[in-house]
Design an enzyme around this catalytic site. Structure first.
Site, PDB file in Angstrom:
ATOM      1  N   GLY A 196     -22.828 -48.871 -12.850  1.00 29.55           N
ATOM      2  CA  GLY A 196     -22.120 -49.546 -13.938  1.00 29.55           C
ATOM      3  C   GLY A 196     -21.617 -50.911 -13.497  1.00 29.55           C
ATOM      4  O   GLY A 196     -21.219 -51.102 -12.357  1.00 29.55           O
ATOM      5  N   GLY A 197     -21.658 -51.879 -14.409  1.00 31.71           N
ATOM      6  CA  GLY A 197     -21.158 -53.221 -14.090  1.00 31.71           C
ATOM      7  C   GLY A 197     -22.005 -53.877 -13.032  1.00 31.71           C
ATOM      8  O   GLY A 197     -23.233 -53.785 -13.045  1.00 31.71           O
ATOM      9  N   ASP A 224     -25.197 -43.622 -12.259  1.00 24.04           N
ATOM     10  CA  ASP A 224     -23.785 -43.251 -12.364  1.00 24.04           C
ATOM     11  C   ASP A 224     -23.391 -42.894 -13.798  1.00 24.04           C
ATOM     12  O   ASP A 224     -24.127 -43.174 -14.736  1.00 24.04           O
ATOM     13  CB  ASP A 224     -22.916 -44.428 -11.915  1.00 24.04           C
ATOM     14  CG  ASP A 224     -22.816 -44.519 -10.414  1.00 24.04           C
ATOM     15  OD1 ASP A 224     -23.143 -43.535  -9.743  1.00 24.04           O
ATOM     16  OD2 ASP A 224     -22.407 -45.587  -9.933  1.00 24.04           O
ATOM     17  N   LYS A 229     -19.605 -39.348 -11.797  1.00 24.88           N
ATOM     18  CA  LYS A 229     -18.472 -38.438 -11.944  1.00 24.88           C
ATOM     19  C   LYS A 229     -18.381 -38.005 -13.390  1.00 24.88           C
ATOM     20  O   LYS A 229     -18.322 -38.832 -14.289  1.00 24.88           O
ATOM     21  CB  LYS A 229     -17.194 -39.188 -11.550  1.00 24.88           C
ATOM     22  CG  LYS A 229     -15.983 -38.310 -11.520  1.00 24.88           C
ATOM     23  CD  LYS A 229     -14.726 -39.125 -11.279  1.00 24.88           C
ATOM     24  CE  LYS A 229     -13.526 -38.207 -11.328  1.00 24.88           C
ATOM     25  NZ  LYS A 229     -12.273 -38.931 -11.499  1.00 24.88           N
ATOM     26  N   PRO A 233     -21.850 -53.649 -18.482  1.00 28.30           N
ATOM     27  CA  PRO A 233     -20.689 -52.873 -18.945  1.00 28.30           C
ATOM     28  C   PRO A 233     -20.999 -51.755 -19.919  1.00 28.30           C
ATOM     29  O   PRO A 233     -20.084 -51.053 -20.353  1.00 28.30           O
ATOM     30  CB  PRO A 233     -19.838 -53.950 -19.635  1.00 28.30           C
ATOM     31  CG  PRO A 233     -20.834 -54.952 -20.111  1.00 28.30           C
ATOM     32  CD  PRO A 233     -21.933 -54.969 -19.095  1.00 28.30           C
ATOM     33  N   THR A 280     -19.931 -57.858 -14.784  1.00 30.76           N
ATOM     34  CA  THR A 280     -18.898 -56.918 -14.353  1.00 30.76           C
ATOM     35  C   THR A 280     -17.897 -56.691 -15.491  1.00 30.76           C
ATOM     36  O   THR A 280     -17.757 -57.519 -16.394  1.00 30.76           O
ATOM     37  CB  THR A 280     -18.219 -57.427 -13.069  1.00 30.76           C
ATOM     38  OG1 THR A 280     -17.357 -56.400 -12.580  1.00 30.76           O
ATOM     39  CG2 THR A 280     -17.398 -58.682 -13.311  1.00 30.76           C
ATOM     40  N   ALA A 281     -17.210 -55.545 -15.453  1.00 33.75           N
ATOM     41  CA  ALA A 281     -16.371 -55.124 -16.581  1.00 33.75           C
ATOM     42  C   ALA A 281     -15.326 -56.178 -16.974  1.00 33.75           C
ATOM     43  O   ALA A 281     -15.048 -56.346 -18.164  1.00 33.75           O
ATOM     44  CB  ALA A 281     -15.676 -53.805 -16.238  1.00 33.75           C
ATOM     45  N   MET A 332      -9.569 -49.925 -12.835  1.00 33.51           N
ATOM     46  CA  MET A 332      -9.096 -48.588 -12.443  1.00 33.51           C
ATOM     47  C   MET A 332      -7.574 -48.528 -12.369  1.00 33.51           C
ATOM     48  O   MET A 332      -7.006 -47.932 -11.459  1.00 33.51           O
ATOM     49  CB  MET A 332      -9.682 -48.205 -11.070  1.00 33.51           C
ATOM     50  CG  MET A 332     -11.186 -48.153 -11.048  1.00 33.51           C
ATOM     51  SD  MET A 332     -11.857 -47.948  -9.397  1.00 33.51           S
ATOM     52  CE  MET A 332     -11.822 -49.623  -8.789  1.00 33.51           C
TER      53      MET A 332
HETATM   54  N1  SAH Z   1     -18.943 -51.954 -10.683  1.00 32.04           N
HETATM   55  C1  SAH Z   1     -18.177 -51.885 -11.910  1.00 32.04           C
HETATM   56  C2  SAH Z   1     -16.767 -51.376 -11.653  1.00 32.04           C
HETATM   57  C3  SAH Z   1     -16.734 -49.934 -11.196  1.00 32.04           C
HETATM   58  S1  SAH Z   1     -15.108 -49.343 -10.990  1.00 32.04           S
HETATM   59  C4  SAH Z   1     -18.157 -53.259 -12.568  1.00 32.04           C
HETATM   60  O1  SAH Z   1     -18.562 -54.236 -11.966  1.00 32.04           O
HETATM   61  O2  SAH Z   1     -17.736 -53.332 -13.720  1.00 32.04           O
HETATM   62  C5  SAH Z   1     -14.849 -48.523 -12.544  1.00 32.04           C
HETATM   63  C6  SAH Z   1     -13.871 -49.315 -13.389  1.00 32.04           C
HETATM   64  O3  SAH Z   1     -14.545 -50.400 -14.018  1.00 32.04           O
HETATM   65  C7  SAH Z   1     -13.256 -48.544 -14.529  1.00 32.04           C
HETATM   66  O4  SAH Z   1     -12.177 -47.737 -14.094  1.00 32.04           O
HETATM   67  C8  SAH Z   1     -12.787 -49.670 -15.412  1.00 32.04           C
HETATM   68  O5  SAH Z   1     -11.622 -50.269 -14.885  1.00 32.04           O
HETATM   69  C9  SAH Z   1     -13.925 -50.662 -15.259  1.00 32.04           C
HETATM   70  N2  SAH Z   1     -14.952 -50.563 -16.318  1.00 32.04           N
HETATM   71  C10 SAH Z   1     -16.241 -50.257 -16.170  1.00 32.04           C
HETATM   72  N3  SAH Z   1     -16.902 -50.345 -17.335  1.00 32.04           N
HETATM   73  C11 SAH Z   1     -15.982 -50.738 -18.252  1.00 32.04           C
HETATM   74  C12 SAH Z   1     -16.028 -51.030 -19.646  1.00 32.04           C
HETATM   75  N4  SAH Z   1     -17.158 -50.961 -20.363  1.00 32.04           N
HETATM   76  N5  SAH Z   1     -14.890 -51.431 -20.249  1.00 32.04           N
HETATM   77  C13 SAH Z   1     -13.737 -51.541 -19.569  1.00 32.04           C
HETATM   78  N6  SAH Z   1     -13.630 -51.271 -18.251  1.00 32.04           N
HETATM   79  C14 SAH Z   1     -14.732 -50.879 -17.602  1.00 32.04           C
END
Ligand code: SAH
Length: 280
Positions: A99-100, A46, A68, A23, A129-130, A183
């Site tokens: 990310g995540g 990313d 993005k 995250p 994951t987030a 999201m």
């Molecule tokens: N693959 C990522 C999700 C990607 S979609 C995962 O597993 O976390 C992108 C969304 O993830 C963002 O719009 C938000 O809803 C969430 N997100 C990602 N990083 C975050 C963080 N540090 N804190 C809160 N939400 C987060």
């Protein structure tokens, strides 16, 4: 979508690792993820990836940004797939850092399909994951024997090409599951209304957590009925997770994290994109 007619070929020596960066705090990546970054010949990353992780790569590693920029257009999924296939075809060991977790709303599935179709060997390295980070760092156990025995990860932003939503909000409203919305900040008001119309009480505890686990973390607590107003008043925006369910009430006593002790995660200096762009 156009069906790809890619030949599997034995001439490909490279491979791609779809690695989850977690995250945002560099300490929350897996040991395997870090080792692969340290050894790879190309790193394709990313916007939500903490730039500090790029410093772990070899000096000769090619680091390529494909994310993005806030408020801008993004690289097409097709061009990212092309890039991964091309780098692997050069014989490079490639890390695709996302990310995540790569297989949770990260289009990692689409990238894996593309690699598979092109005959490029790949591995997947899971990550925090987030939603899990939001729960942990906001003091919200996503399950608890007295409150919730299920968790659901839901996208608040479905692919617009799908037309009608495939999410059955009515079933979710009755599920008793803790709901974690990704999201969803921009559509929170509409989603909350739909869940309430389907029978989930407006008094259900709810929380928004932005930049979970980092020094930029902000959270707003309320109810399903009022969270969208509170989020707007606090100026909270993406990236954020919305947690809805009785477990959110535990946050009052379990909140432990001070963002000032969290990892820095600046997004100010993202490099320009060199791939074809699309609205996203
Ligand atoms: N693959 C990522 C999700 C990607 S979609 C995962 O597993 O976390 C992108 C969304 O993830 C963002 O719009 C938000 O809803 C969430 N997100 C990602 N990083 C975050 C963080 N540090 N804190 C809160 N939400 C987060």
């Amino acid at each position: 979508m156009k069906k790809r007619q890619e030949q599997k070929t034995d001439s490909l020596r490279g491979c791609v690792h779809l690695v989850g960066a977690g995250p945002g705090d560099p300490e929350l990546i897996t040991v395997r993820g870090r080792r692969l970054i340290e050894n790879c010949g190309a790193l394709v990353y990313d916007a939500l990836v903490n730039a500090e992780m790029l410093n772990w790569a070899r000096p000769d590693c090619r680091c390529i940004f494909v994310g993005k920029q806030p408020g801008q257009r993004c690289a097409t999924q097709e061009s990212i797939g092309d890039l991964l296939v091309a780098l692997a075809s050069e014989g490079l060991e490639v890390v695709r850092l996302k990310g995540g977790d790569p297989f949770v709303f990260g289009r990692g599935g689409e990238e894996a399909q593309r690699l598979q179709a092109a005959g490029v060997p790949f591995t997947v390295v899971p990550a925090v994951t987030a939603a899990l980070a939001a729960g942990a760092f906001a003091g919200i156990p996503l399950t608890h024997r007295e409150h919730s025995s299920a968790v659901t990860f839901v996208s608040g932003h479905e692919d617009p090409r799908k037309g009608e939503s495939t999410i059955n909000w009515e079933v979710l409203a009755r599920s008793g599951s803790t709901l974690c919305l990704y999201m969803a900040v921009g559509r929170l008001g509409a989603i909350a209304q739909r869940l309430q119309a389907a029978g989930l009480p407006g008094s259900t505890p709810a929380c928004a957590v932005q930049w979970a686990g980092t020094s930029r973390q902000k959270s707003v607590v309320g109810t399903l009925g009022n969270l969208s107003f509170r989020v707007a008043a606090a100026g909270l925006s993406s990236p954020a997770i919305i947690v809805i369910g009785e477990v959110v009430s535990l946050q009052q006593t379990l909140s432990w994290f001070s963002p000032e002790n969290g990892a820095d995660h600046a997004q100010d200096h993202l490099p320009p994109l060199e791939l074809p762009l699309a609205d996203c």
